[in-house]
Design a protein around this motif. Sequence first.
Motif, short mmCIF file in Angstrom:
data_model
loop_
_atom_site.label_atom_id
_atom_site.label_comp_id
_atom_site.label_asym_id
_atom_site.label_seq_id
_atom_site.Cartn_x
_atom_site.Cartn_y
_atom_site.Cartn_z
N ASP B 33 61.39 53.78 86.26
CA ASP B 33 62.38 54.20 85.38
C ASP B 33 60.81 54.84 83.99
N TYR B 34 62.21 56.15 83.96
CA TYR B 34 60.76 56.36 82.82
C TYR B 34 59.46 57.42 83.48
N GLY B 35 59.70 57.14 84.89
CA GLY B 35 58.72 57.51 85.91
C GLY B 35 57.41 55.95 85.72
N ARG B 145 75.96 57.10 81.53
CA ARG B 145 75.41 59.09 81.34
C ARG B 145 77.25 59.47 82.21
N TRP B 148 80.67 57.57 78.18
CA TRP B 148 80.57 58.02 76.66
C TRP B 148 81.50 57.55 75.86
N PHE B 149 82.98 59.11 76.38
CA PHE B 149 83.96 59.17 75.42
C PHE B 149 84.71 58.35 76.48
N GLU B 260 63.92 54.63 91.52
CA GLU B 260 63.85 55.32 90.68
C GLU B 260 65.09 56.22 90.62
N LYS B 261 65.57 56.81 92.02
CA LYS B 261 66.69 57.09 92.59
C LYS B 261 66.36 57.08 94.37
N GLU B 263 67.02 59.61 95.53
CA GLU B 263 65.59 60.95 96.25
C GLU B 263 64.61 60.24 96.21
N ARG B 618 85.60 72.26 99.77
CA ARG B 618 85.09 71.86 98.56
C ARG B 618 86.25 71.56 97.78
#
Lengths: 257, 642
Positions: B33-35, B145, B148-149, B260-261, B263, B618
Motif C-alpha cells: 500500500d502506498y508503494g 472510496r 463517503w456519502f 497492491e491491486k 493490476e 455497454r
Amino acid sequence: MSEDEIHLIVDQLSISFGGLMALSNVHFELRKGEILGIIGPNGAGKTCLLNCISGFYRPQWGEILFKGRNLVKVAPHVIPNLGISRTFQNVELYTGLSTLDNLLAARHMFIDYGVGSALFHFGRAKREEIKHRRIVEDIIKLLEIEDIRDHTVGSLPYGLRKRVELGRALVQEPEVLLLDEPMAGMNVEEKEDMARFIIDVNELKGTSIILIEHDMGVVMDITERIIVLDFGNKIAEGIAGDIQKDAKVIKAYLGKT
Amino acid sequence: MGAMERETETIPKLLRKRAQEHGRRKIAMRKKDYGIWNEYSWQEVYDHVRWVAYGLLSLGFEKGDKITILGDNDPEWYWAEWAAQCLGGAAVGVYIDCVPSEVKFYLEHSDSTFVFARDQEQVDKVLEIHEQVPGVKRVIYWDPRGLWFYDHPSVMDLKDLEALGRKHAQDHPELLDDLISLGREEDIAAFCYTSGTTGLPKGAMLTHRNLLYAVKALWQYNAFLTTDNYLSYISPAWVTEQMLGLAGGVLVPFVVHFPEKPETVQKDLRDIAPDIIFYGARLWESLASTIQVKMTDSTPLKIFFYRVASALSHNRLKAREKGQRVNVALRLLHQLADFVVFRPLRDRIGLARCKVGYTAGAAISPDMMRLFHAIGINIKNLYGSTEASVVSLHKDGDIRYETVGVPFEGCDVRVSEDGEILVRNDGVFVGYYKNPEATERALRGGYYHTGDAGVRDKGHLIYFDRVDEMIQLSGGKKFSPQFIEIRLLFSPYIKDAMVFGGEDRPFVTAILNMDFDNVGKWAEKNKLAYTTYMDLSQKKEVRGLLAGIVKELNSVLPEYTRIKAFVSLHKEFDPDEAEMTRTRKLKRKPIEERYRDILSAMDEQKDSVRVESKVVYRDGKVGTVKTQVFVNTLSDNGGRGR
C-alpha cells in the motif's frame, strides 16, 4: 450570496494580442466547492482565460481576486503556492521521468530543507521527503495509477498521461483546480473514469474546479454552473438546463438559425 | 479437557496460538500500500480478528451463521473470515466479477447474515438486491472510496465495526476466548461453491479438518518453512486459497503477502519472489506463451543464448528422464546456462526463489512441464477437488509428466469399475448445503465420487478427463477432447480451443480462439494489416498459421482423433455470454448449442458459413453483428507435418 462563499472573482478582465481582443470585460465568480464549466466554440478565449488566472498571460485590464489578492500582479510560479493549480490542454510532463518522479517534482515548491541536509538525506530532509511521498501516494491511489508508478511517462498511452497530469496538479494540494480539456482525445471509458476522478476530488477534498471541456455531455453531467464564451465575450451563465435552451448559445454553436 | 483440546484443532485456535507464540515479534502478513510493504505482526492480526468478531457479536451474530465476502485478496478478507470462524460461523467467498443476480443467489442460498464487500462497486451490487435478501443484516466495506456519502442504514465501514467490537470486548473480555475454545474441527469453516460447469453452483461445506488437511498432506512431499513467503493472489472464493492461504497461513505458518491491486500482481510478485506458488494450469500456459513470445522479440544475442541454454537444459532433462547419469561436462555447462540465462529469466517472472510451483485445475501438457523444468522451475501436477481437497502430487525425483503424481499417504484412492476416481481422506467434505440428494450421490459407499475418469499405474494416478466428457466416436472408440485441446493451447497463437467429435459426427473438428496479442504481433511482423479481432481471425494468412499448428498436432495423434476441419472463431469466448465459467473453463454444451451452424458446416465440409450474433453494448442496447466465418479443411495426410 454571502461574501465568504466566493472563492475567486474574475472582474472585467480584458486582454488583447495586437488588434485581436481575446477576452473583453469577462466577469464571473467561482463559488467555494463548485465545479464551474466553461464552454465555447474554438477560439472563444477559454484557454486564454485559464492562462490569465494561472499567471501565464498578463491581462491589460481588469482584476482576478483570490484571497484578497489581485492575481494579475503575481508571477506564474507563485500562483500554485497560493493554492491554484492547473493542467494543460496538451500534456506537459517530463516524459523521461517516471510517474512517481513527475508527481514528486511537482512538490518542489513545498521543499523546506537546505542543501546541506538534502545532500546527506537525514533529519529534516528525510522526514519531509517521507511526507511528500505520502501525499503523492495518496493521489496515486485516488487516481488508481499504482500499476504505472514506475513507468516512464513517455511510454504511457495518452489517456494515462492525462491522468498523471491531473495527479501532478493535485499533489500541490490546490484549493482551486483549473482543468483545460482533461478529456480531450479520450475514449468513452477513459472519459467516464476521468469524470469520476474529478467528482471524487471535488467531493473528497472540497476543491473548487474550473473545467474547460468540449464534450457537452460531460460538462452538462458534472458541472453545477456553466459559463459560455464566444469571441472573448461571456454570452451566458447559468445551470446546464438553461444553457442548453439559451438562444445566444445555440446561435454561437450552430450559426444563425 | 486437555486431551480433547489437543485433538481438536481449528483455524481460530491456531491463530490464537500464533499470536501467543510470536506476538509482535514475527510478521504474519504484508500488504502493499502506498508503494511499500506494510507489515502486520501476529498480535496485530489477532487484534483485528478479535475486534471484527466482537463487532459481529454485538450486532447479533450467532454460532452457525454465515458471512459472504466479496472482494480482492486483502488482509481484511482474512480477518473477516477468521472472525466468523472464531464465532463458530462459516465464510462464503464470492468472485468480484459476479453480477448482482449471482450475488443474490449466493446470499440467499447460503443464508448469509452479514456481507463483507470490498468497495463501492461491490456494495452497490449488494444494495441493488438488498430488498430481496431480508436475511442480510449489515453490509460492511473496507475500502471507503466513493462511499463517503452513502447513508443506507445497513452499510457500514469495517473500522466502525471494529470500534463497536473494541467496546464490546471491554465489556466481555473473556467471551471470545471461550468461543474459540468451544470450536471443534468438524465445525463448518467455509462454503466453497463449485464453479458449476453444469447447472446451479453447489455449496460444498468444508470443515476446519478439511481445510487444514491440504497443507498437512503437501507437507509430506515439500518442506514448508515458517519463513516461506506466500503471495495471496488466487481468489479466496476458490478452495485453493482457502487451503493454502487461510489455513496454511496459520498452520505452517507462511508469511502471507497481499498485492497492491490485481493490476500490480506481476510487479508485486517480483518484489516478494515467493517460495511457493500455485497457478492454475491456465496461468502456467499463459506464462509459457509470454516467455516464448518475449524471447522471440528479444535481441539476437539474447535469443542465441536462450536457444543454446534451452537445448542444454532439455538434453539434461532427457538424460534424467531416461534414468541416465548426467555427465560432468553437461552438468557444468548447465550450471553456467542457469547463471547466465535462467536465473535472470526466473527473476523476471517473479519466481527467483520458487521452491515449488503447483499446477492444477486442468491437465497441463508434458511439453509445457518440460519447458518450466528446463528453466529451473520445479513445477508439479497437483490433483484434487473442492470436495476432496488434495489427492495426489508429483514427488521430487519421481516426476512422470503424463500423470498427476502419487496419492498422499493417508489418502485412499480407488478407480471404480466404470473408470471413475474415488477418494477417501480427511479432506473429503461433509456435504452440499441444502442439497441432500447431491450429497448422497457424491458420497455413496463412503468414498467421494470425483466424476473424473482415470487409472492407476505403478503407484501413479493418471487423469484423463471428466467421466461425462469422455466421448464415444462414430468408429466406436472413446476419446478425450480435452487431451487435444490442451495440446492445441500449447501454441502461443491459440488462446482457447474446443474440440468436437462423437457418434453423430463424421470426424473430429475444432473451434479455435486465436490469441489476439500474439497473433497481432505475428501479423505486424508479417506486414499484415488488420482492424479488429473479427477481421484478423478470418485472414487467410492467420488461418494458414493455425492450420499449420493443427497439422503438426495431427501428426502425433492416432488417426481416428485427428482434426479434419476447424474454424478460427470470429470472437473470443466470454464468461459474460455464458460460454465459459468465471474460472475460464469452457462450457461445452452452451458452445455446442450456440455454434451449431458452424459445427454442421464443418461436418459437411463447406467453405464458409454466415454467422449472426447478438452483442450487448455497454449502454444496454442490443445489436447484431453479421460476419462470414471460413471453414478450414485439412487433408488426410495430416501426418506430413513433421
